[in-house]
Enzyme design. Structure first.
Site, PDB file in Angstrom:
ATOM      1  N   HIS A  33       0.849  -1.210   0.000  1.00  0.00           N
ATOM      2  CA  HIS A  33       0.000   0.000   0.000  1.00  0.00           C
ATOM      3  C   HIS A  33       0.881   1.256   0.000  1.00  0.00           C
ATOM      4  O   HIS A  33       0.587   2.240  -0.675  1.00  0.00           O
ATOM      5  CB  HIS A  33      -0.876   0.050   1.261  1.00  0.00           C
ATOM      6  CG  HIS A  33      -1.819  -1.107   1.401  1.00  0.00           C
ATOM      7  ND1 HIS A  33      -1.640  -2.109   2.318  1.00  0.00           N
ATOM      8  CD2 HIS A  33      -2.971  -1.410   0.728  1.00  0.00           C
ATOM      9  CE1 HIS A  33      -2.632  -2.981   2.228  1.00  0.00           C
ATOM     10  NE2 HIS A  33      -3.445  -2.594   1.269  1.00  0.00           N
ATOM     11  N   ARG A 183      -3.400 -11.091   4.545  1.00  0.00           N
ATOM     12  CA  ARG A 183      -3.660 -12.478   4.918  1.00  0.00           C
ATOM     13  C   ARG A 183      -2.422 -13.215   5.415  1.00  0.00           C
ATOM     14  O   ARG A 183      -2.542 -14.265   6.059  1.00  0.00           O
ATOM     15  CB  ARG A 183      -4.226 -13.254   3.730  1.00  0.00           C
ATOM     16  CG  ARG A 183      -5.641 -12.879   3.452  1.00  0.00           C
ATOM     17  CD  ARG A 183      -6.072 -13.409   2.111  1.00  0.00           C
ATOM     18  NE  ARG A 183      -7.380 -12.872   1.791  1.00  0.00           N
ATOM     19  CZ  ARG A 183      -8.514 -13.506   2.027  1.00  0.00           C
ATOM     20  NH1 ARG A 183      -8.509 -14.684   2.562  1.00  0.00           N
ATOM     21  NH2 ARG A 183      -9.661 -12.947   1.715  1.00  0.00           N
TER      22      ARG A 183
END
Ligand code: PAF
Length: 278
Positions: A33, A183
Protein backbone atom coordinates in the site's frame (compact mmCIF):
# COMPACT_ATOMS: atom_id res chain seq x y z
CA UNK A 1 -2.97 14.44 7.44
CA UNK A 2 -6.65 14.96 8.07
CA UNK A 3 -8.72 12.01 9.21
CA UNK A 4 -12.26 12.35 7.86
CA UNK A 5 -15.09 9.99 8.69
CA UNK A 6 -18.15 11.67 7.17
CA UNK A 7 -19.12 12.54 3.63
CA UNK A 8 -19.99 16.22 4.20
CA UNK A 9 -16.57 16.96 5.69
CA UNK A 10 -14.94 15.01 2.87
CA UNK A 11 -16.68 17.15 0.25
CA UNK A 12 -15.77 20.35 2.08
CA UNK A 13 -12.12 19.30 2.31
CA UNK A 14 -11.77 18.18 -1.33
CA UNK A 15 -13.85 20.76 -3.18
CA UNK A 16 -10.92 23.04 -4.09
CA UNK A 17 -8.51 20.24 -4.97
CA UNK A 18 -7.79 19.95 -8.69
CA UNK A 19 -5.50 16.91 -8.72
CA UNK A 20 -6.47 14.10 -6.39
CA UNK A 21 -4.82 10.68 -6.33
CA UNK A 22 -6.89 8.06 -4.54
CA UNK A 23 -5.91 4.71 -3.03
CA UNK A 24 -8.78 2.54 -1.75
CA UNK A 25 -7.76 0.08 0.98
CA UNK A 26 -9.27 -2.09 3.69
CA UNK A 27 -6.50 -1.07 6.09
CA UNK A 28 -3.89 -3.28 7.74
CA UNK A 29 -1.46 -1.43 5.54
CA UNK A 30 1.86 -2.89 4.42
CA UNK A 31 4.69 -1.87 2.11
CA UNK A 32 2.52 -2.69 -0.93
CA UNK A 33 0.00 0.00 0.00
CA UNK A 34 2.78 2.40 0.95
CA UNK A 35 4.45 1.95 -2.44
CA UNK A 36 1.16 3.10 -4.02
CA UNK A 37 1.14 6.12 -1.68
CA UNK A 38 4.68 7.00 -2.79
CA UNK A 39 3.66 6.91 -6.47
CA UNK A 40 0.53 8.94 -5.67
CA UNK A 41 2.58 11.57 -3.83
CA UNK A 42 4.64 12.21 -6.97
CA UNK A 43 1.59 12.42 -9.23
CA UNK A 44 -0.93 14.57 -7.38
CA UNK A 45 -1.19 17.58 -5.09
CA UNK A 46 -3.71 15.81 -2.87
CA UNK A 47 -3.41 12.14 -1.88
CA UNK A 48 -6.50 10.49 -0.40
CA UNK A 49 -6.42 7.00 1.12
CA UNK A 50 -9.60 5.27 2.22
CA UNK A 51 -9.77 2.60 4.89
CA UNK A 52 -13.00 0.69 4.81
CA UNK A 53 -13.54 -3.02 5.37
CA UNK A 54 -16.23 -3.69 2.81
CA UNK A 55 -18.63 -6.22 4.28
CA UNK A 56 -20.16 -6.84 0.83
CA UNK A 57 -17.02 -8.45 -0.52
CA UNK A 58 -16.71 -11.10 2.20
CA UNK A 59 -18.60 -14.30 1.57
CA UNK A 60 -18.52 -15.28 5.23
CA UNK A 61 -19.29 -13.04 8.18
CA UNK A 62 -16.56 -14.71 10.23
CA UNK A 63 -13.94 -13.64 7.65
CA UNK A 64 -15.29 -10.09 7.78
CA UNK A 65 -15.16 -10.08 11.58
CA UNK A 66 -11.64 -11.45 11.80
CA UNK A 67 -10.20 -9.11 9.14
CA UNK A 68 -7.36 -7.25 10.91
CA UNK A 69 -8.28 -3.69 11.92
CA UNK A 70 -5.17 -1.68 12.73
CA UNK A 71 -6.33 1.91 12.37
CA UNK A 72 -3.79 3.55 14.75
CA UNK A 73 -0.72 2.04 13.12
CA UNK A 74 -2.20 2.52 9.62
CA UNK A 75 -2.66 6.26 10.24
CA UNK A 76 0.94 6.62 11.43
CA UNK A 77 2.20 4.91 8.29
CA UNK A 78 0.11 7.24 6.10
CA UNK A 79 1.37 10.35 7.94
CA UNK A 80 4.92 9.20 7.12
CA UNK A 81 3.96 9.03 3.43
CA UNK A 82 2.61 12.60 3.52
CA UNK A 83 -0.89 11.51 2.68
CA UNK A 84 -3.28 14.47 2.87
CA UNK A 85 -6.57 12.83 3.71
CA UNK A 86 -7.44 9.53 5.34
CA UNK A 87 -11.11 8.80 4.66
CA UNK A 88 -12.50 6.18 7.04
CA UNK A 89 -16.27 6.29 6.67
CA UNK A 90 -18.75 4.61 8.96
CA UNK A 91 -20.69 1.83 7.33
CA UNK A 92 -23.98 3.64 7.99
CA UNK A 93 -22.70 6.71 6.15
CA UNK A 94 -21.71 4.77 3.05
CA UNK A 95 -24.76 2.55 3.14
CA UNK A 96 -27.60 4.63 4.61
CA UNK A 97 -29.97 2.36 2.66
CA UNK A 98 -29.64 -1.28 1.71
CA UNK A 99 -27.42 -1.38 -1.40
CA UNK A 100 -29.64 -2.55 -4.23
CA UNK A 101 -27.80 -1.07 -7.20
CA UNK A 102 -24.62 -2.90 -8.21
CA UNK A 103 -22.02 -2.64 -10.93
CA UNK A 104 -22.34 -5.70 -13.14
CA UNK A 105 -18.80 -6.55 -14.21
CA UNK A 106 -17.86 -8.25 -17.49
CA UNK A 107 -17.83 -12.03 -17.83
CA UNK A 108 -14.17 -12.33 -16.94
CA UNK A 109 -15.22 -11.49 -13.38
CA UNK A 110 -16.63 -15.03 -13.18
CA UNK A 111 -13.36 -16.87 -13.82
CA UNK A 112 -10.34 -17.28 -11.49
CA UNK A 113 -11.24 -15.48 -8.22
CA UNK A 114 -14.81 -15.05 -9.42
CA UNK A 115 -15.27 -18.80 -9.64
CA UNK A 116 -14.46 -19.22 -5.97
CA UNK A 117 -15.96 -15.99 -4.59
CA UNK A 118 -19.51 -15.49 -5.75
CA UNK A 119 -20.31 -11.85 -6.72
CA UNK A 120 -16.93 -10.78 -5.37
CA UNK A 121 -16.04 -8.42 -8.22
CA UNK A 122 -19.56 -7.04 -8.47
CA UNK A 123 -19.23 -6.00 -4.84
CA UNK A 124 -15.67 -4.69 -5.22
CA UNK A 125 -16.60 -2.68 -8.34
CA UNK A 126 -19.64 -1.26 -6.55
CA UNK A 127 -17.73 -0.01 -3.51
CA UNK A 128 -14.93 1.37 -5.69
CA UNK A 129 -17.43 3.24 -7.86
CA UNK A 130 -19.06 4.66 -4.71
CA UNK A 131 -15.65 5.92 -3.57
CA UNK A 132 -14.90 7.38 -7.01
CA UNK A 133 -18.22 9.26 -6.87
CA UNK A 134 -17.48 10.61 -3.40
CA UNK A 135 -13.85 11.59 -3.97
CA UNK A 136 -13.73 12.51 -7.69
CA UNK A 137 -10.09 11.55 -8.10
CA UNK A 138 -8.14 12.28 -11.28
CA UNK A 139 -5.91 9.28 -10.55
CA UNK A 140 -6.58 6.01 -8.70
CA UNK A 141 -3.98 3.43 -7.76
CA UNK A 142 -4.33 -0.35 -7.45
CA UNK A 143 -1.74 -3.05 -6.80
CA UNK A 144 -0.97 -5.77 -9.34
CA UNK A 145 -1.14 -8.30 -6.49
CA UNK A 146 -4.93 -8.30 -7.02
CA UNK A 147 -4.51 -8.62 -10.76
CA UNK A 148 -8.07 -9.47 -11.72
CA UNK A 149 -9.39 -6.64 -9.53
CA UNK A 150 -7.05 -4.21 -11.29
CA UNK A 151 -8.27 -5.37 -14.72
CA UNK A 152 -11.93 -5.16 -13.73
CA UNK A 153 -11.60 -1.66 -12.29
CA UNK A 154 -9.66 -0.57 -15.41
CA UNK A 155 -12.45 -1.98 -17.61
CA UNK A 156 -15.10 -0.26 -15.48
CA UNK A 157 -13.35 3.10 -15.81
CA UNK A 158 -12.99 2.65 -19.55
CA UNK A 159 -16.47 1.35 -20.29
CA UNK A 160 -18.32 3.76 -17.99
CA UNK A 161 -16.26 6.73 -19.23
CA UNK A 162 -15.00 7.68 -15.80
CA UNK A 163 -12.44 10.49 -16.10
CA UNK A 164 -9.88 8.68 -13.96
CA UNK A 165 -6.41 7.42 -14.80
CA UNK A 166 -5.75 4.01 -13.26
CA UNK A 167 -2.17 3.42 -12.19
CA UNK A 168 -0.96 -0.09 -11.37
CA UNK A 169 1.62 -0.63 -8.64
CA UNK A 170 4.03 -3.58 -8.70
CA UNK A 171 3.57 -6.37 -6.17
CA UNK A 172 5.89 -5.92 -3.22
CA UNK A 173 7.50 -9.13 -1.91
CA UNK A 174 9.45 -10.29 1.09
CA UNK A 175 13.07 -11.34 0.46
CA UNK A 176 12.03 -14.95 -0.10
CA UNK A 177 9.38 -13.92 -2.66
CA UNK A 178 6.11 -14.00 -0.72
CA UNK A 179 3.74 -11.30 -2.01
CA UNK A 180 2.77 -8.92 0.79
CA UNK A 181 -0.83 -9.35 1.87
CA UNK A 182 -2.89 -8.76 4.98
CA UNK A 183 -3.66 -12.48 4.92
CA UNK A 184 -0.01 -13.39 5.57
CA UNK A 185 -0.72 -12.55 9.21
CA UNK A 186 -2.90 -15.64 9.44
CA UNK A 187 -0.01 -18.00 8.59
CA UNK A 188 1.59 -20.01 11.42
CA UNK A 189 5.41 -19.95 11.60
CA UNK A 190 5.56 -23.31 9.87
CA UNK A 191 3.11 -22.23 7.14
CA UNK A 192 5.01 -18.98 6.65
CA UNK A 193 8.19 -20.94 5.90
CA UNK A 194 6.28 -22.89 3.21
CA UNK A 195 4.18 -20.03 1.84
CA UNK A 196 6.75 -18.88 -0.69
CA UNK A 197 6.17 -22.13 -2.65
CA UNK A 198 3.23 -20.52 -4.48
CA UNK A 199 5.51 -17.78 -5.81
CA UNK A 200 8.14 -20.38 -6.71
CA UNK A 201 5.81 -22.47 -8.89
CA UNK A 202 4.56 -19.34 -10.66
CA UNK A 203 8.14 -18.22 -11.20
CA UNK A 204 9.03 -21.59 -12.70
CA UNK A 205 6.16 -21.24 -15.19
CA UNK A 206 7.27 -17.70 -16.04
CA UNK A 207 10.85 -18.90 -16.66
CA UNK A 208 9.69 -21.81 -18.83
CA UNK A 209 7.29 -19.69 -20.91
CA UNK A 210 9.83 -16.91 -21.34
CA UNK A 211 12.33 -19.52 -22.56
CA UNK A 212 9.92 -20.64 -25.25
CA UNK A 213 7.75 -23.38 -23.72
CA UNK A 214 4.26 -23.40 -25.22
CA UNK A 215 2.92 -26.43 -23.40
CA UNK A 216 0.87 -24.34 -20.99
CA UNK A 217 -1.32 -27.21 -19.87
CA UNK A 218 1.51 -29.38 -18.61
CA UNK A 219 3.24 -26.41 -16.94
CA UNK A 220 0.01 -25.61 -15.07
CA UNK A 221 -0.57 -29.26 -14.15
CA UNK A 222 2.97 -29.68 -12.88
CA UNK A 223 2.71 -26.58 -10.68
CA UNK A 224 -0.61 -27.79 -9.24
CA UNK A 225 0.91 -31.21 -8.50
CA UNK A 226 3.91 -29.69 -6.73
CA UNK A 227 1.65 -27.65 -4.48
CA UNK A 228 -0.77 -30.53 -3.82
CA UNK A 229 2.09 -32.86 -2.90
CA UNK A 230 3.20 -30.34 -0.32
CA UNK A 231 -0.18 -30.11 1.34
CA UNK A 232 -1.71 -27.13 -0.48
CA UNK A 233 -5.30 -27.11 -1.68
CA UNK A 234 -5.14 -25.52 -5.10
CA UNK A 235 -7.97 -23.41 -6.54
CA UNK A 236 -6.19 -22.50 -9.76
CA UNK A 237 -2.84 -22.08 -11.43
CA UNK A 238 -3.58 -20.62 -14.82
CA UNK A 239 -1.99 -18.74 -17.69
CA UNK A 240 -4.06 -15.91 -19.14
CA UNK A 241 -3.73 -12.97 -21.47
CA UNK A 242 -2.90 -9.84 -19.54
CA UNK A 243 -5.51 -7.39 -20.75
CA UNK A 244 -8.59 -9.50 -21.32
CA UNK A 245 -7.74 -12.34 -18.93
CA UNK A 246 -8.77 -14.72 -21.73
CA UNK A 247 -6.97 -18.08 -21.50
CA UNK A 248 -3.38 -17.86 -22.76
CA UNK A 249 -2.67 -18.69 -26.37
CA UNK A 250 0.70 -19.58 -27.79
CA UNK A 251 0.60 -16.73 -30.34
CA UNK A 252 -0.18 -14.00 -27.78
CA UNK A 253 2.67 -11.98 -26.35
CA UNK A 254 1.62 -10.49 -23.03
CA UNK A 255 0.63 -13.15 -20.56
CA UNK A 256 0.18 -13.46 -16.82
CA UNK A 257 0.23 -16.57 -14.67
CA UNK A 258 -2.12 -16.43 -11.72
CA UNK A 259 -2.46 -18.74 -8.75
CA UNK A 260 -4.68 -19.19 -5.71
CA UNK A 261 -4.19 -21.92 -3.14
CA UNK A 262 -4.90 -22.63 0.48
CA UNK A 263 -2.22 -23.45 3.01
CA UNK A 264 -3.94 -24.60 6.19
CA UNK A 265 -6.75 -22.10 6.71
CA UNK A 266 -5.14 -19.31 4.74
CA UNK A 267 -5.94 -18.70 1.09
CA UNK A 268 -3.13 -16.95 -0.77
CA UNK A 269 -3.18 -15.47 -4.27
CA UNK A 270 -0.30 -14.32 -6.41
CA UNK A 271 0.60 -13.71 -10.05
CA UNK A 272 3.52 -12.90 -12.33
CA UNK A 273 3.46 -11.11 -15.65
CA UNK A 274 5.23 -12.91 -18.47
CA UNK A 275 6.79 -11.33 -21.54
CA UNK A 276 7.19 -13.65 -24.48
CA UNK A 277 8.58 -13.01 -27.92
CA UNK A 278 6.46 -14.50 -30.70
O1 PAF B 1 -8.11 -4.39 -2.66
C1 PAF B 1 -8.79 -4.08 -1.67
O2 PAF B 1 -8.28 -3.89 -0.56
C2 PAF B 1 -10.30 -3.96 -1.82
O3 PAF B 1 -10.81 -4.89 -2.72
C3 PAF B 1 -10.75 -2.53 -2.20
C4 PAF B 1 -10.24 -2.13 -3.57
C5 PAF B 1 -10.25 -1.54 -1.15
C6 PAF B 1 -12.27 -2.46 -2.23
O4 PAF B 1 -12.84 -2.73 -0.99
Amino acid sequence: MEIITDILSLHARLKKESCIAFIPTMGNLHAGHLSLAKIARKKASCVVVSIFVNRLQFSEIKDFNKYPRTFESDSKLLINENVNVLFAPHESDLFPLKQEFFVEPPLFANILEGEFRHNFFRNVATIVLKFFNLIHPQIALFGKKDYQQLKIISAMVQQLNLPIEIIAGETIRTQDGLALSSRNLYLSTDERSKATRLYQVLLEIKIQVESGSKDFQSLQNKAREILKNRGWEVDYIALHQRNTLAPAQANVQDLVVLGAARLGNTRLIDNLEISTKI
